[in-house]
Design a protein around this motif. Structure first.
Motif, mmCIF file in Angstrom:
data_model
loop_
_atom_site.group_PDB
_atom_site.id
_atom_site.type_symbol
_atom_site.label_atom_id
_atom_site.label_comp_id
_atom_site.label_asym_id
_atom_site.label_seq_id
_atom_site.Cartn_x
_atom_site.Cartn_y
_atom_site.Cartn_z
ATOM 1 N N GLY A 1 20.880 -7.113 -17.990
ATOM 2 C CA GLY A 1 21.829 -8.188 -18.249
ATOM 3 C C GLY A 1 21.559 -9.425 -17.425
ATOM 4 N N VAL A 2 20.295 -9.603 -16.993
ATOM 5 C CA VAL A 2 19.968 -10.764 -16.182
ATOM 6 C C VAL A 2 18.671 -11.363 -16.685
ATOM 7 C CG1 VAL A 2 21.086 -9.815 -14.156
ATOM 8 C CG2 VAL A 2 18.644 -9.461 -14.467
ATOM 9 N N ILE A 3 18.449 -12.588 -16.336
ATOM 10 C CA ILE A 3 17.150 -13.213 -16.524
ATOM 11 C C ILE A 3 16.521 -13.285 -15.147
ATOM 12 C CG2 ILE A 3 15.940 -15.318 -17.159
ATOM 13 C CD1 ILE A 3 18.178 -15.898 -19.142
ATOM 14 N N VAL A 4 15.322 -12.740 -15.000
ATOM 15 C CA VAL A 4 14.688 -12.686 -13.695
ATOM 16 C C VAL A 4 14.370 -14.096 -13.236
ATOM 17 C CG1 VAL A 4 12.734 -11.831 -12.397
ATOM 18 C CG2 VAL A 4 13.732 -10.448 -14.210
ATOM 19 N N ALA A 5 14.916 -14.462 -12.098
ATOM 20 C CA ALA A 5 14.701 -15.798 -11.561
ATOM 21 C C ALA A 5 13.461 -15.816 -10.681
ATOM 22 C CB ALA A 5 15.918 -16.239 -10.752
ATOM 23 N N ALA A 6 12.799 -16.947 -10.652
ATOM 24 C CA ALA A 6 11.655 -17.078 -9.750
ATOM 25 C C ALA A 6 12.169 -17.121 -8.329
ATOM 26 C CB ALA A 6 10.906 -18.379 -10.062
ATOM 27 N N CYS A 7 11.437 -16.480 -7.431
ATOM 28 C CA CYS A 7 11.864 -16.409 -6.031
ATOM 29 C C CYS A 7 11.458 -17.687 -5.324
ATOM 30 C CB CYS A 7 11.228 -15.201 -5.345
ATOM 31 S SG CYS A 7 11.689 -13.651 -6.123
ATOM 32 N N GLY A 8 12.438 -18.443 -4.887
ATOM 33 C CA GLY A 8 12.133 -19.669 -4.176
ATOM 34 C C GLY A 8 11.886 -19.428 -2.714
ATOM 35 N N GLY A 9 10.968 -20.169 -2.120
ATOM 36 C CA GLY A 9 10.706 -20.041 -0.694
ATOM 37 C C GLY A 9 9.998 -18.742 -0.392
ATOM 38 N N SER A 10 10.006 -18.359 0.871
ATOM 39 C CA SER A 10 9.352 -17.123 1.287
ATOM 40 C C SER A 10 10.127 -16.530 2.430
ATOM 41 C CB SER A 10 7.904 -17.398 1.721
ATOM 42 O OG SER A 10 7.882 -18.295 2.814
ATOM 43 N N THR A 11 9.970 -15.247 2.621
ATOM 44 C CA THR A 11 10.641 -14.585 3.726
ATOM 45 C C THR A 11 9.864 -14.800 5.003
ATOM 46 O OG1 THR A 11 9.451 -12.585 3.195
ATOM 47 C CG2 THR A 11 11.630 -12.820 2.249
ATOM 48 N N PRO A 12 10.537 -14.739 6.144
ATOM 49 C CA PRO A 12 9.839 -14.943 7.403
ATOM 50 C C PRO A 12 8.770 -13.881 7.589
ATOM 51 C CG PRO A 12 12.227 -14.994 7.688
ATOM 52 C CD PRO A 12 11.962 -14.509 6.313
ATOM 53 N N SER A 13 7.639 -14.273 8.146
ATOM 54 C CA SER A 13 6.592 -13.300 8.439
ATOM 55 C C SER A 13 6.996 -12.478 9.638
ATOM 56 C CB SER A 13 5.271 -14.028 8.744
ATOM 57 O OG SER A 13 4.844 -14.756 7.614
ATOM 58 N N PRO A 14 6.541 -11.217 9.682
ATOM 59 C CA PRO A 14 6.842 -10.395 10.842
ATOM 60 C C PRO A 14 6.298 -11.041 12.106
ATOM 61 C CG PRO A 14 5.973 -9.073 9.049
ATOM 62 C CD PRO A 14 5.798 -10.491 8.666
ATOM 63 N N SER A 15 7.051 -10.941 13.167
ATOM 64 C CA SER A 15 6.600 -11.516 14.433
ATOM 65 C C SER A 15 6.877 -10.541 15.548
ATOM 66 C CB SER A 15 7.325 -12.840 14.702
ATOM 67 O OG SER A 15 8.701 -12.601 14.909
ATOM 68 N N THR A 16 6.254 -10.774 16.651
ATOM 69 C CA THR A 16 6.418 -9.894 17.805
ATOM 70 C C THR A 16 6.786 -10.708 19.045
ATOM 71 O OG1 THR A 16 4.029 -10.053 18.221
ATOM 72 C CG2 THR A 16 4.800 -8.176 16.937
ATOM 73 N N ASP A 17 7.490 -11.842 18.830
ATOM 74 C CA ASP A 17 7.782 -12.705 19.975
ATOM 75 C C ASP A 17 8.913 -12.180 20.839
ATOM 76 O OD1 ASP A 17 10.020 -13.190 18.440
ATOM 77 O OD2 ASP A 17 9.451 -15.232 17.887
ATOM 78 N N GLY A 18 9.632 -11.153 20.342
ATOM 79 C CA GLY A 18 10.673 -10.551 21.174
ATOM 80 C C GLY A 18 11.912 -11.406 21.314
ATOM 81 N N GLY A 19 12.009 -12.527 20.581
ATOM 82 C CA GLY A 19 13.166 -13.390 20.702
ATOM 83 C C GLY A 19 14.393 -12.790 20.052
ATOM 84 N N ALA A 20 15.545 -13.454 20.292
ATOM 85 C CA ALA A 20 16.794 -12.979 19.696
ATOM 86 C C ALA A 20 16.706 -13.092 18.184
ATOM 87 C CB ALA A 20 17.955 -13.812 20.225
ATOM 88 N N LEU A 21 17.287 -12.137 17.511
ATOM 89 C CA LEU A 21 17.243 -12.111 16.057
ATOM 90 C C LEU A 21 18.541 -12.638 15.478
ATOM 91 C CD1 LEU A 21 15.659 -8.582 15.541
ATOM 92 C CD2 LEU A 21 14.537 -10.785 15.232
ATOM 93 N N PRO A 22 18.483 -13.297 14.342
ATOM 94 C CA PRO A 22 19.719 -13.738 13.686
ATOM 95 C C PRO A 22 20.479 -12.537 13.141
ATOM 96 C CG PRO A 22 17.828 -14.157 12.281
ATOM 97 C CD PRO A 22 17.281 -13.695 13.597
ATOM 98 N N THR A 23 21.722 -12.762 12.766
ATOM 99 C CA THR A 23 22.535 -11.690 12.203
ATOM 100 C C THR A 23 21.909 -11.181 10.912
ATOM 101 O OG1 THR A 23 24.570 -12.596 13.136
ATOM 102 C CG2 THR A 23 24.806 -11.110 11.253
ATOM 103 N N ALA A 24 21.804 -9.868 10.804
ATOM 104 C CA ALA A 24 21.277 -9.254 9.586
ATOM 105 C C ALA A 24 22.442 -8.832 8.699
ATOM 106 C CB ALA A 24 20.414 -8.038 9.930
ATOM 107 N N ARG A 25 22.378 -9.211 7.441
ATOM 108 C CA ARG A 25 23.443 -8.880 6.486
ATOM 109 C C ARG A 25 22.997 -7.677 5.664
ATOM 110 N NH1 ARG A 25 26.027 -11.937 1.680
ATOM 111 N NH2 ARG A 25 28.226 -11.383 1.919
ATOM 112 N N ILE A 26 23.774 -6.609 5.713
ATOM 113 C CA ILE A 26 23.398 -5.340 5.100
ATOM 114 C C ILE A 26 24.393 -4.982 4.000
ATOM 115 C CG2 ILE A 26 22.770 -2.935 5.542
ATOM 116 C CD1 ILE A 26 21.198 -4.939 7.254
ATOM 117 N N ALA A 27 23.876 -4.577 2.821
ATOM 118 C CA ALA A 27 24.726 -4.149 1.707
ATOM 119 C C ALA A 27 24.748 -2.631 1.635
ATOM 120 C CB ALA A 27 24.212 -4.720 0.389
ATOM 121 N N ILE A 28 25.938 -2.079 1.409
ATOM 122 C CA ILE A 28 26.090 -0.634 1.247
ATOM 123 C C ILE A 28 27.309 -0.379 0.374
ATOM 124 C CG2 ILE A 28 27.581 -0.291 3.279
ATOM 125 C CD1 ILE A 28 25.878 2.312 3.778
ATOM 126 N N TRP A 29 27.300 0.757 -0.319
ATOM 127 C CA TRP A 29 28.463 1.040 -1.155
ATOM 128 C C TRP A 29 29.581 1.665 -0.339
ATOM 129 C CZ3 TRP A 29 26.786 5.116 -5.381
ATOM 130 C CH2 TRP A 29 26.449 6.321 -4.774
#
Length: 433
Positions: A17-45
């Motif tokens: 029931g959807v039209i697949v949308a093109a993914c805009g932008g890109s996700t951050p690349s994995p890093s190992t700088d050890g800096g503080a991480l932003p809040t992660a938003r998690i979905a669960i039922w």
């Protein structure tokens, strides 16, 4: 076994029931700088998994300082919500809890981010993917890991040890022994066995018998459909005959699902039953099941051939949408959740980790004794094959089992129809020509 993905026909995606949308932008690349991480938003039922996640996430935040925001979504609409978001390219979540069999459709729509780069560059010392087998294989497609496993459960044969002992009957280890015991234990007040044959859940009950007889839906290498094999027909004949011929289950089982099976056992209406292991806690809790709590025990689902175990299972996992705004933050959390202290916390708070080290942890086993048996059961679990058209397999088997239970078709006729539907689905999905 690692799974191959073939892109579904456009109709498969459109059916969401959807039209697949093109993914805009890109996700951050994995890093190992050890800096503080932003809040992660998690979905669960909603339900016990969400309650568990809140408790476990609080420990993660306490240990790491990284914040977690949890969105709890109603169970009835959860699958549709996730599919609309992920297939449609929304950037709502940094990690999601999802059934493994949803992954192929997500991947076909470029909706999931492979975890391999994160694992290679970011893996913490506590993460050993070998401890996540075989569950992680259910989330590995075309050689890429798309999720970490969770809730890799199965079913037990629950039995009344007092009734078996009084009748001088050994705990059944084969289906023939199960039937003989069910006949002996059926009385005017209590059936010898209970099944859950309500249409909406019948495959999730019948599957344990199906796999116990050595049946498979199709050959995973050649895709030759075997849903109507001799073993499959024997399984469905056995299952339907419990009601129609032997009458060792209540005629009301056509309205029973998971809760109906549990209630029949708890209220002393059935002496035995194959039920998902999630029921163990309630059935052995003397406040919730006072009539039978100290009399019930559990073991492997009986095999058709002694010692040749096989039973159903389910497989869920933690995945990262390809459009996640904070993919690294989501990854760090699920990595800890399945590989680090989180796996133990998840177990102690009521979840089912797929980490064999956590399952065998002494503190975990002391609180959840069945996890020791689950660790033994892992190699014998079978899940519905994971493809872009898995939902059509389930529908075919639901229709087959329901028809045999109702007597509208013989087991052979019902499974012939299922086999034809499964073959058509495999063709639609591009798996065979």
């Amino acid at each position: 076994m690692k799974t191959r993905i073939k892109r579904a026909a456009l109709a498969t995606i459109a059916a969401l029931g959807v039209i697949v949308a093109a993914c805009g932008g890109s996700t951050p690349s994995p890093s190992t700088d050890g800096g503080a991480l932003p809040t992660a938003r998690i979905a669960i039922w909603s339900g016990p998994e969400a309650e568990n996640l809140r408790k476990t996430a609080a420990v993660y935040t306490q240990q790491t300082g990284n914040a977690i925001e949890i969105e709890e979504i109603a169970r009835d609409g959860y699958a549709d919500k996730l599919k609309l978001d992920i297939v449609g390219g929304a950037a709502d979540y940094d990690a999601v809890y999802a059934s493994a069999d949803w992954a192929p459709v997500f991947i076909a729509a470029d909706g999931l981010k492979p975890l391999d780069e994160f694992i290679a560059n970011n893996a913490a010392p506590f993460l050993d993917t070998a401890n996540l087998k075989p569950g992680i294989d259910n989330l590995t497609f075309d050689g890429k890991v798309y999720g970490f496993p969770s809730e890799g459960d199965t079913a037990w044969l629950f039995y009344r040890k007092d009734l078996l002992e009084a009748a001088g009957i050994a705990v059944p280890t084969t289906m023939d022994e199960l039937l003989a015991a069910a006949k002996s234990l059926t009385t005017a007040d209590r059936y010898g066995l209970v099944i859950g044959a309500v249409k909406e859940e019948i495959w999730w009950d019948f599957m344990h018998y199906f796999f116990a007889f050595g049946a498979e839906l199709y050959d995973p290498t050649t895709y030759e459909v075997t849903a109507n094999s001799e073993q499959a027909v024997a399984a469905l004949t056995f299952y339907a005959d419990l009601l129609r011929k032997h009458k060792v289950v209540s005629p009301d089982v056509t309205t029973y699902g998971y809760s109906g099976i549990q209630t029949a056992l708890a209220e002393d209406k059935a002496a035995m039953g194959v039920e998902w292991m999630a029921a163990t806690g309630d059935l052995t809790d003397c406040e919730k099941s006072p009539l039978i709590c100290d009399k019930i025990a559990y073991t492997f689902v009986p095999a058709a051939v002694k010692g040749e175990w096989g039973f159903g299972g389910s497989s869920w996992g933690w995945m990262i949408p390809s459009t996640a705004a904070n993919a690294e933050a989501g990854y760090k959390f699920i990595e800890w959740l399945v590989g680090g202290d989180g796996a133990k916390e998840w177990a102690l708070n009521g979840g089912i980790p797929s980490n064999t080290v956590a399952l065998a942890d002494s503190a975990v086993v002391a609180k959840v004794p069945q996890f020791e048996l689950l660790a033994e059961a892992m190699p014998y679990r079978h899940i519905t094959p994971i493809t872009t058209v898995s939902d059509q397999f389930v529908t075919a088997m639901v229709d087959a089992a329901s028809a045999a239970i109702a007597g509208s078709k013989s087991p052979q006729e019902a499974l012939d129809a299922a086999a034809a539907a499964i073959e058509a689905a495999l063709k639609d999905g591009g798996y065979i020509k």
